[in-house]
Design a protein around this motif. Structure first.
Motif, short mmCIF file in Angstrom:
data_model
loop_
_atom_site.label_atom_id
_atom_site.label_comp_id
_atom_site.label_asym_id
_atom_site.label_seq_id
_atom_site.Cartn_x
_atom_site.Cartn_y
_atom_site.Cartn_z
N GLN A 138 1.69 6.54 -7.00
CA GLN A 138 0.58 7.39 -7.46
C GLN A 138 0.94 8.86 -7.28
O GLN A 138 0.66 9.68 -8.15
CB GLN A 138 -0.71 7.05 -6.72
CG GLN A 138 -1.90 7.81 -7.24
CD GLN A 138 -2.17 7.53 -8.71
OE1 GLN A 138 -2.10 6.41 -9.16
NE2 GLN A 138 -2.47 8.57 -9.45
N SER A 139 1.56 9.20 -6.16
CA SER A 139 1.99 10.58 -5.92
C SER A 139 3.03 11.01 -6.95
O SER A 139 2.99 12.13 -7.46
CB SER A 139 2.56 10.73 -4.52
OG SER A 139 1.58 10.45 -3.56
N LYS B 286 0.82 -1.22 0.00
CA LYS B 286 0.00 0.00 0.00
C LYS B 286 0.86 1.26 0.00
O LYS B 286 0.55 2.23 -0.70
CB LYS B 286 -0.94 0.00 1.19
CG LYS B 286 -2.07 -1.00 1.04
CD LYS B 286 -3.04 -0.94 2.21
CE LYS B 286 -4.17 -1.91 1.96
NZ LYS B 286 -4.26 -2.97 2.91
N THR B 287 1.94 1.28 0.76
CA THR B 287 2.81 2.44 0.83
C THR B 287 3.49 2.68 -0.52
O THR B 287 3.57 3.82 -0.99
CB THR B 287 3.88 2.26 1.92
OG1 THR B 287 3.22 2.01 3.16
CG2 THR B 287 4.76 3.49 2.04
N GLU C 44 2.36 1.74 -3.46
CA GLU C 44 1.34 2.18 -4.41
C GLU C 44 1.02 3.66 -4.22
O GLU C 44 0.86 4.40 -5.19
CB GLU C 44 0.08 1.34 -4.27
CG GLU C 44 0.22 -0.07 -4.79
CD GLU C 44 -1.00 -0.93 -4.55
OE1 GLU C 44 -1.81 -0.58 -3.66
OE2 GLU C 44 -1.14 -1.95 -5.23
N LYS C 45 0.93 4.11 -2.98
CA LYS C 45 0.64 5.51 -2.69
C LYS C 45 1.79 6.40 -3.18
O LYS C 45 1.56 7.45 -3.78
CB LYS C 45 0.42 5.69 -1.19
CG LYS C 45 0.02 7.09 -0.81
CD LYS C 45 -0.23 7.21 0.68
CE LYS C 45 -0.54 8.64 1.05
NZ LYS C 45 -0.66 8.81 2.50
N THR C 46 3.02 5.97 -2.93
CA THR C 46 4.18 6.72 -3.37
C THR C 46 4.22 6.81 -4.90
O THR C 46 4.47 7.87 -5.47
CB THR C 46 5.48 6.07 -2.85
OG1 THR C 46 5.42 6.03 -1.44
CG2 THR C 46 6.71 6.85 -3.30
#
Length: 44
Positions: free
Chosen positions: A19-20, A12-13, A15-17
């Protein structure tokens, strides 16, 4: 050595990074393109 099960890691981390990063690259590219268009129009 620990056994690894494919697909068991929490990403999850990451994927968030990612996407950012993609959002930042997209916005930066748009700003650069707009700046180039404005420069072309001003310098005619």
């Amino acid at each position: 050595m620990a056994k690894h099960s494919h697909g068991s890691m929490d990403i999850k981390t990451q994927e968030k990074t990612f996407q950012s990063f993609i959002t930042w690259v997209t916005r930066t590219t748009i700003v650069i393109i707009v700046a180039l268009i404005l420069l072309a129009l001003i310098n005619g």
